[in-house]
Write an enzyme that holds these catalytic residues in place. Structure first.
Site, PDB file in Angstrom:
ATOM      1  N   GLU A 178       0.824  -1.213   0.000  1.00  0.00           N
ATOM      2  CA  GLU A 178       0.000   0.000   0.000  1.00  0.00           C
ATOM      3  C   GLU A 178       0.861   1.267   0.000  1.00  0.00           C
ATOM      4  OE1 GLU A 178      -3.449   2.319   2.640  1.00  0.00           O
ATOM      5  OE2 GLU A 178      -2.880   0.273   3.172  1.00  0.00           O
ATOM      6  N   LYS A 223      -2.337  -2.178  -3.261  1.00  0.00           N
ATOM      7  CA  LYS A 223      -3.402  -1.323  -2.729  1.00  0.00           C
ATOM      8  C   LYS A 223      -2.978   0.136  -2.889  1.00  0.00           C
ATOM      9  CE  LYS A 223      -6.243  -0.269   1.333  1.00  0.00           C
ATOM     10  NZ  LYS A 223      -6.683  -0.664   2.701  1.00  0.00           N
TER      11      LYS A 223
END
Length: 342
Positions: A178, A223
């Site tokens: 992420e 992500k």
């Protein structure tokens, strides 16, 4: 879950029309959300809230393929003694765990941060695997302005993401990578073009570092943040957000990655849903696109629940409605008029 191979786990998490519920809010974050309904944040109230979500079978089974947990929740049991991890598994979703220890000011880099948590991570990962987690999440925070981020801060965060990913895969967990380019940077009035530039440069470096750490791309999930204007800038149209975001992904993300699960990143619930649906419906892509939303999936459920036992059904209905809309977006079938069809 279809098996213990990393690519099997990642494939199950990226099932078509399903996405990830980010229920990994820190104790401080969930306390702020509970403040909005006048509820004290205690171990019991946090458990009761998450149990309400995980038992919402009409939302979980058709719409949610994985749940990102905070460490406390991974080891908690429901009121009747059932481990919360077992509730997630019963809904055919994969339990996961946030493993980073937060973004801290980076020495020598004013206004930028470096995420901590690598020290002792192998031992923690082994414990989390034993508790039932099969994937993990680590967030790197990329500040944005006309002068930020610096190359040094981006590289340091990318290196941490890559090392974490390699450790996860060695422990049998799928890493969620992420790198979040902040929407609300300072002063937060950056253009969508600046967001595109920074996001592309960040993802290029992230995948360079993943390669250097020999991370198997087939056994990870990306992500990212969407390419959007700064919080205090004009709002780009949905089509432009979709086109710019997809363009960046096509130029930077290898086709071997099984899926991309977007964070909502400060967008409104409706904005995050509309942007995802437009990307899925408007482009032919080598990866599955879906959601990994926290607040954007939960805000309506918290407001309906209000921390009261008698409102559990109302909270679950609100969660189910939002989960179904996100699921439709992941199939490219969301429409604005469905927002009112609760």
């Amino acid at each position: 879950m279809t098996g213990e191979r990393l690519d099997d786990i990642a494939g199950a998490m990226m099932s078509k029309g399903q996405g990830l519920l980010a229920a990994d809010e820190s104790t401080a974050t969930i306390a702020r959300r509970f403040d909005t309904i006048g509820l004290a944040s205690t171990e019991t109230s946090r458990r009761d809230y998450r149990e309400m979500l995980f038992r919402a079978s009409d939302a979980m089974k058709p719409c949610i393929s994985g749940v990102i947990l905070y460490e406390e929740t991974l080891f908690q049991k429901a009121e009747d003694g059932t481990p919360l991890v077992d509730l997630i598994r019963a809904a055919s979703a994969v339990p996961g765990i946030k493993v980073d220890l937060g973004a801290k000011p980076m020495a020598g880099f004013p206004g930028e941060t470096l995420t901590e948590g690598l020290d002792g991570l192998p031992d923690r990962l082994a414990r989390y695997y034993e508790a039932g987690a099969r994937f993990a999440k680590w967030r790197g925070v990329i500040a944005i302005s006309e002068t930020l981020p610096s190359p040094g801060a981006v590289k340091a965060n990318a290196q941490a993401l890559a090392r974490y990913s390699a450790l996860c895969q060695a422990a049998g967990l799928v890493p969620i990578v992420e790198p979040e380019v902040l929407m609300d940077g300072t002063p937060g009035d950056h253009s969508i073009a600046r967001s595109e530039e920074v996001t592309e440069a960040t993802l290029r470096i992230v995948f360079e570092e993943l390669a250097s750490q020999r991370v198997a791309l087939e056994g990870m999930i990306l992500k990212p943040s969407m390419v959007i204007d700064g919080k205090n800038a004009r709002k780009a149209k949905v089509d432009e957000v979709a086109e710019r975001t997809v363009g960046v992904l096509k130029r930077t993300v290898p086709a071997a990655v099984p899926g991309i699960a977007f964070l909502s990143g400060g967008q409104s619930t409706e904005e995050a849903t509309a942007h995802l649906s437009t990307m899925v419906s408007g482009f032919t892509l080598p990866w599955t696109l879906t959601f990994s939303y926290g607040r954007a999936l939960q805000a309506e459920a918290i407001a309906a629940w209000k921390g009261k036992q008698e409102n559990i059904a109302a909270g679950q209905r609100a969660f189910t409605h939002r989960a179904r809309l996100c699921s439709l977006a992941a199939l490219g079938g969301w429409r604005r008029e469905l927002e009112l069809a609760a």
